[in-house]
Design a protein around this motif. Sequence first.
Motif, mmCIF file in Angstrom:
data_model
loop_
_atom_site.group_PDB
_atom_site.id
_atom_site.type_symbol
_atom_site.label_atom_id
_atom_site.label_comp_id
_atom_site.label_asym_id
_atom_site.label_seq_id
_atom_site.Cartn_x
_atom_site.Cartn_y
_atom_site.Cartn_z
ATOM 1 N N PHE A 30 0.737 -1.132 0.111
ATOM 2 C CA PHE A 30 -0.298 -0.422 0.257
ATOM 3 C C PHE A 30 1.069 1.300 -0.259
ATOM 4 N N ALA A 31 0.231 2.229 -0.576
ATOM 5 C CA ALA A 31 1.361 3.746 -0.512
ATOM 6 C C ALA A 31 0.941 3.875 0.598
ATOM 7 N N ASN A 32 2.557 4.692 1.195
ATOM 8 C CA ASN A 32 2.420 4.929 2.743
ATOM 9 C C ASN A 32 1.866 6.739 2.338
ATOM 10 N N GLU A 33 2.666 7.049 1.531
ATOM 11 C CA GLU A 33 3.699 8.238 1.066
ATOM 12 C C GLU A 33 4.371 8.263 0.019
ATOM 13 N N ILE A 34 3.913 9.501 -0.890
ATOM 14 C CA ILE A 34 4.994 9.843 -2.027
ATOM 15 C C ILE A 34 5.622 10.395 -1.484
ATOM 16 N N ASN A 35 7.464 10.729 -1.998
ATOM 17 C CA ASN A 35 8.348 11.826 -1.723
ATOM 18 C C ASN A 35 8.908 11.932 -3.358
ATOM 19 N N PHE A 36 8.313 12.946 -3.877
ATOM 20 C CA PHE A 36 9.504 13.465 -5.575
ATOM 21 C C PHE A 36 10.686 14.040 -5.222
ATOM 22 N N GLY A 37 11.129 13.655 -5.908
ATOM 23 C CA GLY A 37 12.851 14.102 -6.070
ATOM 24 C C GLY A 37 12.856 14.450 -7.478
ATOM 25 N N ARG A 38 14.556 15.170 -7.403
ATOM 26 C CA ARG A 38 14.974 15.603 -8.382
ATOM 27 C C ARG A 38 14.909 14.315 -9.558
ATOM 28 N N THR A 39 15.643 12.931 -9.259
ATOM 29 C CA THR A 39 16.058 11.988 -10.487
ATOM 30 C C THR A 39 14.670 10.935 -10.086
ATOM 31 N N SER A 40 13.846 11.026 -8.716
ATOM 32 C CA SER A 40 13.726 9.549 -8.598
ATOM 33 C C SER A 40 12.124 10.099 -7.869
ATOM 34 N N VAL A 41 11.485 8.964 -7.932
ATOM 35 C CA VAL A 41 10.442 9.359 -7.327
ATOM 36 C C VAL A 41 10.388 8.068 -5.922
ATOM 37 N N ASN A 42 10.309 8.508 -4.510
ATOM 38 C CA ASN A 42 9.993 7.356 -3.231
ATOM 39 C C ASN A 42 8.367 7.243 -2.814
ATOM 40 N N VAL A 43 8.060 5.538 -2.649
ATOM 41 C CA VAL A 43 6.569 5.447 -2.347
ATOM 42 C C VAL A 43 7.605 4.351 -1.085
ATOM 43 N N ASN A 44 6.839 4.686 0.098
ATOM 44 C CA ASN A 44 7.585 4.659 0.883
ATOM 45 C C ASN A 44 5.961 3.589 1.545
ATOM 46 N N SER A 45 6.112 2.151 1.465
ATOM 47 C CA SER A 45 4.797 1.486 1.472
ATOM 48 C C SER A 45 5.329 0.614 2.827
ATOM 49 N N SER A 46 3.463 0.288 2.714
ATOM 50 C CA SER A 46 3.318 -1.268 4.204
ATOM 51 C C SER A 46 2.439 -2.120 3.024
ATOM 52 N N ILE A 47 2.099 -3.035 4.371
ATOM 53 C CA ILE A 47 1.670 -3.861 3.619
ATOM 54 C C ILE A 47 0.182 -4.755 3.935
ATOM 55 N N ALA A 48 -0.376 -6.017 3.533
ATOM 56 C CA ALA A 48 -1.951 -6.143 3.572
ATOM 57 C C ALA A 48 -1.208 -7.236 2.536
ATOM 58 N N GLN A 49 -2.608 -8.231 3.426
ATOM 59 C CA GLN A 49 -3.396 -9.803 2.435
ATOM 60 C C GLN A 49 -4.335 -8.639 1.347
ATOM 61 N N TYR A 50 -4.186 -9.531 0.509
ATOM 62 C CA TYR A 50 -5.798 -9.944 -0.267
ATOM 63 C C TYR A 50 -6.349 -9.587 -0.260
ATOM 64 N N ARG A 51 -7.152 -10.686 0.684
ATOM 65 C CA ARG A 51 -8.512 -10.248 1.207
ATOM 66 C C ARG A 51 -9.196 -9.230 1.761
ATOM 67 N N MET A 52 -7.529 -8.570 2.911
ATOM 68 C CA MET A 52 -8.487 -7.348 2.813
ATOM 69 C C MET A 52 -8.224 -6.224 2.049
ATOM 70 N N VAL A 53 -7.275 -6.404 0.444
ATOM 71 C CA VAL A 53 -8.041 -4.596 -0.394
ATOM 72 C C VAL A 53 -8.810 -5.494 -0.502
ATOM 73 N N LYS A 54 -8.962 -6.638 -1.048
ATOM 74 C CA LYS A 54 -10.462 -7.016 -2.188
ATOM 75 C C LYS A 54 -11.951 -6.997 -1.143
ATOM 76 N N ALA A 55 -11.885 -7.004 0.054
ATOM 77 C CA ALA A 55 -12.613 -5.957 1.200
ATOM 78 C C ALA A 55 -13.083 -4.567 0.790
ATOM 79 N N THR A 56 -11.819 -3.990 1.501
ATOM 80 C CA THR A 56 -11.801 -2.335 1.827
ATOM 81 C C THR A 56 -11.854 -1.975 -0.016
ATOM 82 N N THR A 57 -12.058 -2.581 -1.112
ATOM 83 C CA THR A 57 -12.274 -2.201 -2.358
ATOM 84 C C THR A 57 -13.699 -2.048 -2.847
ATOM 85 N N GLU A 58 -14.031 -3.263 -2.729
ATOM 86 C CA GLU A 58 -15.609 -3.798 -2.488
ATOM 87 C C GLU A 58 -16.395 -2.999 -1.571
ATOM 88 N N SER A 59 -15.586 -2.909 -0.486
ATOM 89 C CA SER A 59 -17.071 -2.104 -0.130
ATOM 90 C C SER A 59 -17.285 -0.399 -0.262
#
Length: 309
Positions: A49-78
């Motif tokens: 999951f995206a927590n934070e997106i930081n835009f630099g001069r030459t890169s984009v850093n996406v700090n991410s956490s994690i979840a199981q697919y079944r919870m992704v599906k439940a969140t999206t469906e809700s």
Amino acid sequence: REGAWIDVYPFEGRNLHLLPNYKRVSFSKELSDFAQTLPPPKFDAWIPFANEINFGRTSVNVNSSIAQYRMVKATTESLAKKLPFAPEVEYNPCLSAGFLTATKDSKIIFQRRPDKVHCPRVFIHEPCGYISSGYIEPRPENPADEKHVKNPRLYDMQAQLNRRRREIADTFEMPIESVSCDHIQDFFGGGWRTVEGYFSTIGKIDAEEKDLKRSQDEEFVFVPFEQLKDLIYAQGRLSKVNPVGYNPDNSTDLPLLDESTVGLIWGYEKLTGQKLDIEDTVERLGRDGLSIRVYDTKPGMKYEFPTQF
């Protein structure tokens, strides 16, 4: 937000880096209980999951956490069904990756999604899908095993895209070497139809439409480069129609999922070698009913996303 909308965070040629913190996304009891009522997935897996997106001069850093697919599906469906316990967010910031694929005879491949999936029977570019431990190569026997949370290949965009290359090669019974893609991502986005987050880039398959074998059970549309602008401009009007099972009159009459629409806009020049005025296109679509919010991503900009739902 009412009506049709898409959020876009353009990368403008910068390299994307996924930086995992390995923390679990937190879900409410109502969402967790709802997940238990859904049909069990064929396999579970870990999805960043995206927590934070930081835009630099030459890169984009996406700090991410994690979840199981079944919870992704439940969140999206809700969110898609606007259930009373749905999180107070506009879209689920889980991470997906894919690319718009061009054939050797300059056509873009769109495929109708099957029944009983998120956004069923709607046209989308292929390949695409969640960034997932299920896409680690070689595929783990149990993608939901805790040990895969810290597997670096889960956060390796090139490795994830290589699985997408294999996916579309297998679809058309082509060797994986015939499929290539640009590892530079064009943006991070989310929209009203998918209600999920996604990255996007472009790719190619070294074959003409006539040479691609297709299953009779699958429906494809090949849109020539010269018709892409008309297809893009039609999305404002088509945002008002129900895309589920929609039968287009022609190849410029496809109501696309939001990730395909903005994928085409931001990938147009790389795909075709021709110019597309993005600012004018965004304004034009807005007048026709599709609002695209383009975020400021100059170096130093930072955007945060929720970690509790």
